[in-house]
Design a protein around this motif. Sequence first.
Motif, PDB file in Angstrom:
ATOM      1  N   VAL A 265     -49.196  99.016  25.464  1.00 62.21           N
ATOM      2  CA  VAL A 265     -48.800  99.420  26.702  1.00 62.21           C
ATOM      3  C   VAL A 265     -48.826 100.766  27.068  1.00 62.21           C
ATOM      4  O   VAL A 265     -48.416 101.752  26.122  1.00 62.21           O
ATOM      5  N   ARG A 266     -48.937 101.291  28.340  1.00 62.96           N
ATOM      6  CA  ARG A 266     -49.136 102.884  28.738  1.00 62.96           C
ATOM      7  C   ARG A 266     -47.645 103.248  28.856  1.00 62.96           C
ATOM      8  O   ARG A 266     -46.964 102.378  29.273  1.00 62.96           O
ATOM      9  N   ALA A 267     -47.453 104.336  28.594  1.00 67.75           N
ATOM     10  CA  ALA A 267     -46.066 104.821  28.937  1.00 67.75           C
ATOM     11  C   ALA A 267     -45.547 104.708  30.544  1.00 67.75           C
ATOM     12  O   ALA A 267     -46.413 104.727  31.295  1.00 67.75           O
ATOM     13  N   GLY A 268     -44.523 104.258  30.480  1.00 67.48           N
ATOM     14  CA  GLY A 268     -44.122 103.801  31.801  1.00 67.48           C
ATOM     15  C   GLY A 268     -44.064 102.295  32.031  1.00 67.48           C
ATOM     16  O   GLY A 268     -43.439 101.896  32.970  1.00 67.48           O
ATOM     17  N   GLY A 269     -44.752 101.428  31.188  1.00 69.30           N
ATOM     18  CA  GLY A 269     -44.921 100.222  31.472  1.00 69.30           C
ATOM     19  C   GLY A 269     -43.829  99.338  31.029  1.00 69.30           C
ATOM     20  O   GLY A 269     -42.825  99.917  30.360  1.00 69.30           O
ATOM     21  N   SER A 270     -44.063  98.077  30.926  1.00 72.03           N
ATOM     22  CA  SER A 270     -42.922  96.978  30.554  1.00 72.03           C
ATOM     23  C   SER A 270     -43.580  95.929  29.566  1.00 72.03           C
ATOM     24  O   SER A 270     -44.691  95.673  29.689  1.00 72.03           O
ATOM     25  N   LEU A 271     -42.463  95.542  28.674  1.00 72.56           N
ATOM     26  CA  LEU A 271     -42.982  94.643  27.911  1.00 72.56           C
ATOM     27  C   LEU A 271     -41.585  93.445  27.633  1.00 72.56           C
ATOM     28  O   LEU A 271     -40.562  94.192  27.955  1.00 72.56           O
ATOM     29  N   ARG A 272     -41.910  92.357  27.416  1.00 73.01           N
ATOM     30  CA  ARG A 272     -40.572  91.471  27.217  1.00 73.01           C
ATOM     31  C   ARG A 272     -40.963  90.691  25.820  1.00 73.01           C
ATOM     32  O   ARG A 272     -41.899  89.907  25.613  1.00 73.01           O
ATOM     33  N   LEU A 273     -39.978  91.004  24.879  1.00 71.11           N
ATOM     34  CA  LEU A 273     -40.127  90.466  23.485  1.00 71.11           C
ATOM     35  C   LEU A 273     -39.206  89.139  23.545  1.00 71.11           C
ATOM     36  O   LEU A 273     -38.386  89.140  24.264  1.00 71.11           O
ATOM     37  N   SER A 274     -39.548  88.353  22.798  1.00 68.73           N
ATOM     38  CA  SER A 274     -38.940  87.050  22.603  1.00 68.73           C
ATOM     39  C   SER A 274     -38.460  86.885  21.073  1.00 68.73           C
ATOM     40  O   SER A 274     -39.224  87.194  19.995  1.00 68.73           O
ATOM     41  N   CYS A 275     -37.460  86.264  20.929  1.00 69.60           N
ATOM     42  CA  CYS A 275     -37.094  85.814  19.598  1.00 69.60           C
ATOM     43  C   CYS A 275     -36.512  84.550  19.345  1.00 69.60           C
ATOM     44  O   CYS A 275     -35.541  84.075  19.964  1.00 69.60           O
ATOM     45  N   VAL A 276     -37.216  83.484  18.845  1.00 69.76           N
ATOM     46  CA  VAL A 276     -36.961  82.160  18.673  1.00 69.76           C
ATOM     47  C   VAL A 276     -36.377  82.134  17.148  1.00 69.76           C
ATOM     48  O   VAL A 276     -36.713  82.364  16.427  1.00 69.76           O
ATOM     49  N   VAL A 277     -35.051  81.436  17.294  1.00 66.44           N
ATOM     50  CA  VAL A 277     -34.144  81.158  16.142  1.00 66.44           C
ATOM     51  C   VAL A 277     -34.146  79.781  16.000  1.00 66.44           C
ATOM     52  O   VAL A 277     -33.931  78.667  16.729  1.00 66.44           O
ATOM     53  N   SER A 278     -34.544  79.354  14.841  1.00 66.05           N
ATOM     54  CA  SER A 278     -34.397  77.995  14.365  1.00 66.05           C
ATOM     55  C   SER A 278     -33.488  77.811  13.220  1.00 66.05           C
ATOM     56  O   SER A 278     -33.155  78.922  12.305  1.00 66.05           O
ATOM     57  N   GLY A 279     -33.027  76.745  12.917  1.00 68.06           N
ATOM     58  CA  GLY A 279     -31.918  76.349  11.954  1.00 68.06           C
ATOM     59  C   GLY A 279     -30.430  76.569  12.274  1.00 68.06           C
ATOM     60  O   GLY A 279     -29.774  76.210  11.339  1.00 68.06           O
ATOM     61  N   LEU A 280     -30.161  77.034  13.299  1.00 66.91           N
ATOM     62  CA  LEU A 280     -29.042  77.116  14.150  1.00 66.91           C
ATOM     63  C   LEU A 280     -28.895  76.933  15.634  1.00 66.91           C
ATOM     64  O   LEU A 280     -30.130  76.911  16.291  1.00 66.91           O
ATOM     65  N   TYR A 281     -27.816  76.309  16.271  1.00 64.39           N
ATOM     66  CA  TYR A 281     -27.840  76.390  17.735  1.00 64.39           C
ATOM     67  C   TYR A 281     -27.016  77.586  18.149  1.00 64.39           C
ATOM     68  O   TYR A 281     -25.792  78.042  17.336  1.00 64.39           O
ATOM     69  N   PHE A 282     -27.363  78.357  19.207  1.00 66.41           N
ATOM     70  CA  PHE A 282     -26.507  79.490  19.656  1.00 66.41           C
ATOM     71  C   PHE A 282     -24.878  78.945  20.140  1.00 66.41           C
ATOM     72  O   PHE A 282     -24.891  77.893  20.776  1.00 66.41           O
ATOM     73  N   ASP A 283     -24.002  79.732  19.519  1.00 63.68           N
ATOM     74  CA  ASP A 283     -22.649  79.293  19.673  1.00 63.68           C
ATOM     75  C   ASP A 283     -21.969  80.549  20.062  1.00 63.68           C
ATOM     76  O   ASP A 283     -22.299  81.273  21.052  1.00 63.68           O
ATOM     77  N   ASP A 284     -21.209  80.984  19.249  1.00 65.62           N
ATOM     78  CA  ASP A 284     -20.726  82.273  19.538  1.00 65.62           C
ATOM     79  C   ASP A 284     -21.119  83.269  18.125  1.00 65.62           C
ATOM     80  O   ASP A 284     -20.797  83.439  17.226  1.00 65.62           O
ATOM     81  N   HIS A 285     -22.528  83.760  18.501  1.00 68.02           N
ATOM     82  CA  HIS A 285     -23.236  84.507  17.591  1.00 68.02           C
ATOM     83  C   HIS A 285     -23.623  85.906  18.315  1.00 68.02           C
ATOM     84  O   HIS A 285     -23.495  86.208  19.476  1.00 68.02           O
ATOM     85  N   ILE A 286     -23.716  86.733  17.447  1.00 65.18           N
ATOM     86  CA  ILE A 286     -24.262  88.313  17.896  1.00 65.18           C
ATOM     87  C   ILE A 286     -25.611  88.351  17.453  1.00 65.18           C
ATOM     88  O   ILE A 286     -26.153  87.949  16.236  1.00 65.18           O
ATOM     89  N   ILE A 287     -26.458  88.609  18.376  1.00 60.75           N
ATOM     90  CA  ILE A 287     -28.065  88.942  18.280  1.00 60.75           C
ATOM     91  C   ILE A 287     -28.108  90.245  18.353  1.00 60.75           C
ATOM     92  O   ILE A 287     -27.691  90.857  19.169  1.00 60.75           O
ATOM     93  N   GLY A 288     -29.057  90.870  17.452  1.00 61.62           N
ATOM     94  CA  GLY A 288     -29.466  92.229  17.204  1.00 61.62           C
ATOM     95  C   GLY A 288     -30.838  92.340  17.527  1.00 61.62           C
ATOM     96  O   GLY A 288     -31.663  91.496  16.786  1.00 61.62           O
ATOM     97  N   TRP A 289     -31.259  93.410  18.244  1.00 66.60           N
ATOM     98  CA  TRP A 289     -32.630  93.630  18.275  1.00 66.60           C
ATOM     99  C   TRP A 289     -32.926  95.054  17.644  1.00 66.60           C
ATOM    100  O   TRP A 289     -32.294  95.938  17.837  1.00 66.60           O
ATOM    101  N   PHE A 290     -33.917  95.352  16.671  1.00 67.99           N
ATOM    102  CA  PHE A 290     -34.014  96.330  15.799  1.00 67.99           C
ATOM    103  C   PHE A 290     -35.331  96.926  16.024  1.00 67.99           C
ATOM    104  O   PHE A 290     -36.252  96.196  16.182  1.00 67.99           O
ATOM    105  N   ARG A 291     -35.745  97.843  15.509  1.00 65.71           N
ATOM    106  CA  ARG A 291     -37.057  98.565  15.366  1.00 65.71           C
ATOM    107  C   ARG A 291     -37.399  99.512  14.356  1.00 65.71           C
ATOM    108  O   ARG A 291     -36.330  99.986  13.785  1.00 65.71           O
ATOM    109  N   GLN A 292     -38.473  99.632  13.860  1.00 63.17           N
ATOM    110  CA  GLN A 292     -38.697 100.555  12.798  1.00 63.17           C
ATOM    111  C   GLN A 292     -40.158 101.290  12.847  1.00 63.17           C
ATOM    112  O   GLN A 292     -41.103 100.404  13.137  1.00 63.17           O
ATOM    113  N   ALA A 293     -40.078 102.583  13.349  1.00 66.70           N
ATOM    114  CA  ALA A 293     -41.286 103.195  13.450  1.00 66.70           C
ATOM    115  C   ALA A 293     -41.921 103.647  12.347  1.00 66.70           C
ATOM    116  O   ALA A 293     -40.965 103.726  11.120  1.00 66.70           O
ATOM    117  N   PRO A 294     -43.006 103.821  12.120  1.00 66.22           N
ATOM    118  CA  PRO A 294     -43.678 104.494  10.909  1.00 66.22           C
ATOM    119  C   PRO A 294     -42.974 105.613  10.366  1.00 66.22           C
ATOM    120  O   PRO A 294     -42.873 106.585  10.952  1.00 66.22           O
TER     121      PRO A 294
END
Length: 129
Positions: free
Chosen positions: A12-41
Amino acid sequence: DVQLQASGGGLVRAGGSLRLSCVVSGLYFDDHIIGWFRQAPGKEREGVATLRTSVGSTYYAESVKDRFTVSSDSAWNTAYLQMNSLKPEDTAVYYCAIGEYPTWDMLTMISSSADAHDWGQGTLVTVSS
C-alpha cells in the motif's frame, strides 16, 4: 492446540489503509487478551496494539496510536487490526497472539517478548513512500 492465522497484508502507498485479520482456532473468545505485533527487517518484534475481548478495552503503542484500531468478533473468533494513515516505517510482518486474562493483561501483552508466545504465520505489510 491454539492456532492463530494472520492475513490481510499487502502493498500500500503511504497514507493508505489495510485491515488485518487474525483467526484463532482451538479456543473460544472469553476473557482473553489479544495482541498485535510486528517485526521489521533487522529489528526485534514489537507490540503495537492489545485488546481485552470481554470488555473491549484497548491499548496502543505510541507509534500507532490514533492510526490503528484493534477489534474482535467473538462470533467468528477473529481479531482485526485496522491500519490507517500508513507510513513506510509501518512496513513489517504482522503477527497476532492471545493469552487468557488475568495471566495476561494489555500492558504485559504489548511488552511481551518474542519467545513468550506460540506464533502463527504472520502477514507482510509493505508501505511504499
